[in-house]
Design a protein around this motif. Sequence first.
Motif, PDB file in Angstrom:
ATOM      1  N   THR A 293     101.696  20.709  18.563  1.00 33.73           N
ATOM      2  CA  THR A 293     101.732  19.336  19.049  1.00 33.73           C
ATOM      3  C   THR A 293     101.221  19.296  20.484  1.00 33.73           C
ATOM      4  OG1 THR A 293     104.047  19.624  19.701  1.00 33.73           O
ATOM      5  CG2 THR A 293     103.626  18.561  17.572  1.00 33.73           C
ATOM      6  N   SER A 298     104.614  14.210  20.081  1.00 33.82           N
ATOM      7  CA  SER A 298     104.702  14.658  18.686  1.00 33.82           C
ATOM      8  C   SER A 298     103.340  14.627  18.013  1.00 33.82           C
ATOM      9  CB  SER A 298     105.672  13.759  17.915  1.00 33.82           C
ATOM     10  OG  SER A 298     105.161  12.428  17.841  1.00 33.82           O
ATOM     11  N   THR A 300      99.815  15.552  16.578  1.00 35.11           N
ATOM     12  CA  THR A 300      99.238  16.751  15.978  1.00 35.11           C
ATOM     13  C   THR A 300      97.715  16.620  15.932  1.00 35.11           C
ATOM     14  OG1 THR A 300      99.192  15.936  13.685  1.00 35.11           O
ATOM     15  CG2 THR A 300     101.288  16.851  14.505  1.00 35.11           C
TER      16      THR A 300
END
Length: 341
Positions: A293, A298, A300
């Motif tokens: 990450t 968070s 990706t």
Amino acid sequence: MIGHIAPLRTYLGRVGTRVQSRMVHHKVTIIGSGPAAHTAAIYLARAEMKPTLYEGMMANGVAAGGQLTTTTEIENFPGFPEALTGSELMERMRQQSARFGTNIVTETISKVDLSSKPFKLWVEFSEDADPVTTDAIILATGASAKRMSLPGEETYWQKGISACAVCDGAVPIFRNKPLAVIGGGDSACEEAEFLTKYGSKVYILVRKDHFRASVIMQRRIEKNSKIIILFNTVALEAKGNGKLLDVLRIKNTKTGVENDLEVNGLFYAIGHNPATEIVNGQVDKQETGYIKTVPGSSLTSVPGFFAAGDVQDSRYRQAVTSAGSGCIAALDAERYLSTQE
């Protein structure tokens, strides 16, 4: 966090919505059932994003609620001055998710397709049915500690054997008692050092004749008078009185000599397995399998796909840090979805 696996009836008695077979679409889908998943659900539901959460059916070998359901005493989660069980904590989180309108589905997601938008999801045992589609996904399926499958391990798991010293080390049964840690890396050294606050002494069992840990960590434990290092040593069997662990059978791999080591606690520090198989080959991961990450987020490598909790945290692995990352994922997902409208 010494305890046992939560009874299945706790979850089977209030099974959530079951998956429909045709053309189901969600705006945002959360896969998981631990602190990260439910925190994300609470934030998204309060933001009127109408999240759907797939909590799984014995996913990763544990009941909905994740690894916390295998514990009976939690003293370090903020807001609960009196200890509560892991199952109680997760049940409260689940109730809070539902209260704000989260659609909780008691099914396990077995397959994910991130190659096109909307993303596609398949439910376990229903792979031949039409997939569920979703605009965004938060993966919060957690990680499981690696075990050794020693004889006696099942009997004394969470009754003297643990995979988290930070979680369990302060429990009364370990105080002022001899303890043991298995492992040769930084984690093993850190856990051994942590346990010296509570145990009378701490053994480190290292399979080889040297550590894998960094030099600075080695020096720290070598200087700690409460730590005893046993090189070329492996564990053979966990023994006790049927209720609690009190002996670990060990073997010197060079001499072949076996003997009993009197310990009341055994802590594994041999790594974890993140539950990220369903996105293999679709998103960037670390060599250890944890999802990469963007630091402090968070996000990706796949826009619209977010990772929270232990699937992306290989270091802390605490309930409170998982909850925090669930909040981050919810805010990231909400921001992403607002740009897609």
